[in-house]
Design an enzyme around this catalytic site. Structure first.
Site, short mmCIF file in Angstrom:
data_model
loop_
_atom_site.label_atom_id
_atom_site.label_comp_id
_atom_site.label_asym_id
_atom_site.label_seq_id
_atom_site.Cartn_x
_atom_site.Cartn_y
_atom_site.Cartn_z
N GLY A 115 0.80 -1.22 0.00
CA GLY A 115 0.00 0.00 0.00
C GLY A 115 0.83 1.26 0.00
O GLY A 115 0.29 2.36 0.16
N GLY A 117 2.91 2.11 -2.59
CA GLY A 117 3.25 2.52 -3.96
C GLY A 117 4.62 2.05 -4.42
O GLY A 117 5.30 2.75 -5.17
N ASP A 163 -0.89 6.60 -8.15
CA ASP A 163 0.42 6.22 -7.61
C ASP A 163 1.56 6.76 -8.46
O ASP A 163 2.55 7.29 -7.94
CB ASP A 163 0.55 4.69 -7.54
CG ASP A 163 -0.36 4.07 -6.50
OD1 ASP A 163 -1.36 4.71 -6.12
OD2 ASP A 163 -0.08 2.94 -6.06
C1 MEV Z 1 -3.66 0.95 -5.09
O1 MEV Z 1 -2.48 1.57 -4.55
C2 MEV Z 1 -4.76 1.95 -5.15
C3 MEV Z 1 -6.04 1.50 -5.85
O2 MEV Z 1 -6.93 2.63 -5.82
C4 MEV Z 1 -5.79 1.09 -7.29
C5 MEV Z 1 -5.36 2.26 -8.16
O3 MEV Z 1 -5.69 3.42 -7.87
O4 MEV Z 1 -4.72 1.98 -9.19
C6 MEV Z 1 -6.71 0.35 -5.11
#
Ligand code: MEV
Length: 330
Positions: A115, A117, A163
């Protein structure tokens, strides 16, 4: 030899909902992936990745290259290979050098799939370093766009620009569909990150939310509610001094809505509650969920200490807001 680095990120608000056109506010943090690239005489690509996860791996491909024994979950390695393959293709394309061989070394302080990035940071730094090694300097807009195209392809068309744009530009950014911009004036947010040592499968979690949304009106409403709270958060951030207590309340709300969408996990909830009960302004999971990291807003030592003592929290650290984005190290 060229070296670039790019930061990881936390989501202040808006993950998952951003996939459906709602706004999100990710913020870059001072945890970086650093990529060193050296041109080879042949057309092969060799990748050496020591710190992509807790154990490292080395992979060679192209020519006669094969895959050696691996000591990390194969889905993460496959994803990492896909990202790097895509990054190399983008750099070769930008430099008009379709058969250029490269030695790539990755050192990353960002855990994979947690989570923060990690893949975006590696892709941004890899494209930037490889393109420069091949004689081309990309401007940041082009770099962010190429990095997004790599993520989009690896994630089967489900990735947002959040990201990759955040890692390229640094700071707090606001992303809605193709409309991405820095939130000016935000130069400090007191983030604490708690990490459970695990990882979620982004593709699977995004697919789970999509299925829920297809089936239930309440899930569509929940995604829209996340969009509403992001808009409120953005207004707070654009004020002269962002009120941490109000931002924290919105983070708590956001975590509740993500839980309703089924993307939290017991370990993430435990860390969120530990941070809140220690007096943090607010706390939520960050990224796709399922395991990995939470982010809390706290300008004292309380949340970090509480997380250090929370069963299931493997590491807790203060994460400074990064305002540089991609950096050309050499
Ligand atoms: C993943 O870091 C975040 C999500 O919103 C997917 C994305 O935005 O590509 C779950």
């Amino acid at each position: 030899m060229t070296v670039s680095s790019a930061p990881g990120k936390v989501y202040l608000f808006g993950e998952h909902a951003v996939v459906y056109g709602e706004p999100a506010v990710p913020c870059a943090i001072e945890r970086r992936a650093r990529v060193t690239v050296e041109r080879r005489d042949d057309d092969r690509v060799r990748v050496n990745a020591d710190d992509l996860t807790l154990d490292g791996f080395t992979v060679a491909w192209g020519g006669e290259g094969g895959v050696p024994e691996l000591d990390v979950p194969s889905n993460l390695v496959e994803a990492a290979m896909g990202y790097l393959d895509g990054a190399v293709e983008q750099a070769r394309d930008a430099a008009d050098a379709p058969a250029a061989g490269l030695d790539i070394t990755i050192e990353s302080a960002i855990p994979l799939g947690a989570g923060l990035g990690s893949s975006a940071a590696v892709v941004v730094a890899a494209i930037d370093a490889a393109a420069r090694e091949l004689g081309t300097e990309l401007d940041r807009e082009d770099l962010a766009d190429r990095a997004f195209r790599v993520e989009h392809e690896v994630q089967d068309g489900e990735a947002s620009r959040a990201d990759t744009f955040c890692s390229t530009m640094g700071g707090a950014v606001r992303v809605r569909g193709d409309d991405c911009r820095r939130v000016e004036g935000v130069d400090n947010l007191p983030f604490i990150v708690g990490y459970d040592g695990g990882a979620g499968d982004t593709g699977e979690l995004v697919a789970r939310v999509r299925a829920l949304r297809d089936e239930h009106r309440f899930a569509t409403d929940t995604v829209e509610a996340i969009g509403d709270l992001v808009r409120e958060g953005e207004t707070l951030l654009r004020g002269s001094e962002a009120p941490l207590d109000e931002l924290g309340d919105l983070m708590d709300f956001n975590h509740g809505l993500l839980s309703a969408l089924g993307v939290s996990a017991r370990s993430l909830d435990a860390m969120v509650w530990a941070a809140r009960e220690s007096g943090a302004y607010g706390a939520k999971l960050t990224g796709a969920g399922g395991g990995g990291c939470i982010v809390a807003l706290d300008d004292t030592e309380g949340a970090k200490t509480a997380l250090d003592y929370t069963p299931g929290c493997e590491e807790a650290f203060r994460a400074e807001l990064d305002t540089d984005g991609v950096r050309r190290e050499s």
